[in-house]
Design an enzyme around this catalytic site. Structure first.
Site, PDB file in Angstrom:
ATOM      1  N   ASP A 216       0.830  -1.214   0.000  1.00  0.00           N
ATOM      2  CA  ASP A 216       0.000   0.000   0.000  1.00  0.00           C
ATOM      3  C   ASP A 216       0.861   1.259   0.000  1.00  0.00           C
ATOM      4  OD1 ASP A 216      -1.970  -1.869   0.283  1.00  0.00           O
ATOM      5  OD2 ASP A 216      -2.696  -1.160   2.222  1.00  0.00           O
TER       6      ASP A 216
ATOM      7  N   GLU B 173     -11.778  -0.786   1.103  1.00  0.00           N
ATOM      8  CA  GLU B 173     -10.468  -0.363   1.578  1.00  0.00           C
ATOM      9  C   GLU B 173      -9.984   0.928   0.923  1.00  0.00           C
ATOM     10  OE1 GLU B 173      -7.999  -3.948   3.071  1.00  0.00           O
ATOM     11  OE2 GLU B 173      -8.342  -4.310   0.949  1.00  0.00           O
TER      12      GLU B 173
END
Length: 442
Positions: free
Chosen positions: A71, A309
């Site tokens: 990420d 998310e």
């Protein structure tokens, strides 16, 4: 007025809003109205040439061979534009040692940063801050904003310091630090950490509520957003609709239109009710970004999806474009959809969101390589960054990886930034127009 036709001329996402926009008052719980991502919407999900990413060739070089990198988010200015500090761009990433099994990386995640003069050739700077001074047993994804030379690094505080085993409590946190920039690069120091928001059980599910029968729990991924229409400051985040499964009831608005409801029936309504993903929002109540008032979710996916998310917004014209990531196995039992970037648009910040491309799907991996990248983030210039995930799995489902050897798992995990994709957006339609250099943000 939205249109369902793709015009020949493509418009790339920009942060600029037209000068005629009216400025309004701050958002309140009374003016917020949660939008629904419905079963009807999600039942229309399918890959097309406009929503499918190109295949990533496996002959890639890792940006940091000693690390798994996943990420990732750029350092931005307060208005959302990508920041440049003393000639350097900066990105932050979740990282873990590259000799660790990929599935274990979340348990030891550390936020590190990279810097670059051209926005694509990244040099490892190091840990963003000393994790011993941060909240949580480890720190998960967030966002970063620079203002008046001060770094505001929002992150997810996961677990608690000193816990005996790995736990998954999640709180939203802020690290404020000083920025040092020189001809040698960028560094950060003198951090002050704060917990800025925890789930309260009214708008967002607490861990205790989730433990009473739900399949998961989320309260993470704080993403800072200054509303260009009002100048008010917010954080978006991933959460779940409040309450326990026993308290949850079916609202027919979760299903879709009346005509769709007539022909729809659940295969397992009791299981479907455990899917309660939400995109949350909270308004800053002080100028240091350390205190927030939680507002109702701007989007819920009850009976549709369990995890939305890394939510984030880009603006174009009068529209807010809300994006989120989710996995195929996070969809409810009556839906079949891929790992992907999903999006919605509205002309209001906290209500009125409709799915892009009718279903919400903006970007998915090729069907034959369904897990090649993940954690997509749309930048103001229309570029979409992500990380190279599991690739060339010989037809295996990602759930099968636990039964493979450690060597197989290690050799099929990318753990570095994937090729950047360029996205065009017009009204409520999107289109993949090309891919480019891995990790390119400019």
């Amino acid at each position: 007025m939205k249109t369902n036709t793709w015009m020949k001329r493509s418009f790339l996402v920009t942060t600029a809003l037209v000068s005629t926009l009216a400025f309004g008052s701050s958002v309140s719980a009374e003016t917020s109205q949660t939008s629904n991502w419905t079963i009807e919407d999600a039942s229309q999900i399918e890959r097309t040439k406009d929503t499918t990413a190109p295949y990533i060739e496996p002959d890639f070089e890792k940006m940091a061979p000693e690390l798994h990198v996943w990420d990732t988010w750029p350092l931005r200015n307060k208005d959302g534009s990508v920041a440049k500090v003393n000639g350097y761009y900066v990105i932050f990433s979740l990282t873990a040692p590259s000799d660790l099994l990929p599935g274990k990386r979340h348990d030891v995640a550390t936020i590190r940063y990279f810097y670059s003069k051209d926005g694509k050739s990244w040099k490892l700077g190091g840990e963003a801050f000393d994790p011993t001074g941060a909240y949580g047993s480890r720190q998960w994804a967030g966002s970063a904003m620079i203002e008046d030379g001060e770094l505001n690094l929002f992150y997810t505080a996961t677990g608690r310091k000193g816990e005996e085993g790995v736990t998954y409590e999640q709180r939203l946190a802020l690290a404020k630090g000083e920025v040092n920039a020189s001809s040698e690069g960028i560094s950060f120091e003198n951090f002050d950490h704060s917990i800025i928001l925890e789930p309260e059980g009214e708008h967002y599910q607490t861990e205790e509520q989730a433990a009473q029968g739900d399949i998961g729990y989320t309260f993470r991924d704080p993403w800072f957003f200054e509303d260009p229409k009002t100048g008010k400051d917010y954080i978006l985040f991933e959460g779940n609709s409040a309450g326990t499964p026993a308290e949850r009831t079916l609202d027919t608005n979760y299903i879709g239109s009346r005509s769709f409801q007539k022909d729809f029936s659940f295969t397992d309504e009791g299981f479907a009710k455990l899917f309660n993903g939400a995109i949350g929002i909270a308004e800053a109540t002080n100028d240091s970004y350390t205190e927030y008032e939680a507002l109702p979710p701007i989007l819920e996916a009850n009976y549709v999806n369990q995890e939305l998310e890394r939510p984030h917004i880009v603006t174009k014209g009068n529209q807010y474009y809300l994006f989120t990531n989710t996995h195929e196995h996070k969809f409810g039992p009556d839906l079949d959809a891929p790992d992907g970037l999903y999006g919605f648009s509205s002309d209001e910040l906290t209500s009125g969101y409709e799915p892009l491309n009718d279903s919400g799907l903006v970007l998915a991996n090729p069907e034959e390589h369904a897990y090649q990248s993940y954690s997509w983030m749309v930048l103001p210039n229309g570029k979409v960054i992500s990380f190279y995930n599991f690739h060339d799995l010989d037809g295996k489902n990602i759930s099968d990886l636990g039964g493979t050897t450690p060597e197989y798992q290690m050799s099929h995990f990318g753990g570095t930034l994937a090729p950047t994709i360029k996205l065009a957006i017009q009204n409520d339609k999107t289109k993949v127009i090309k891919d480019g250099h891995p990790g390119k943000i400019k």
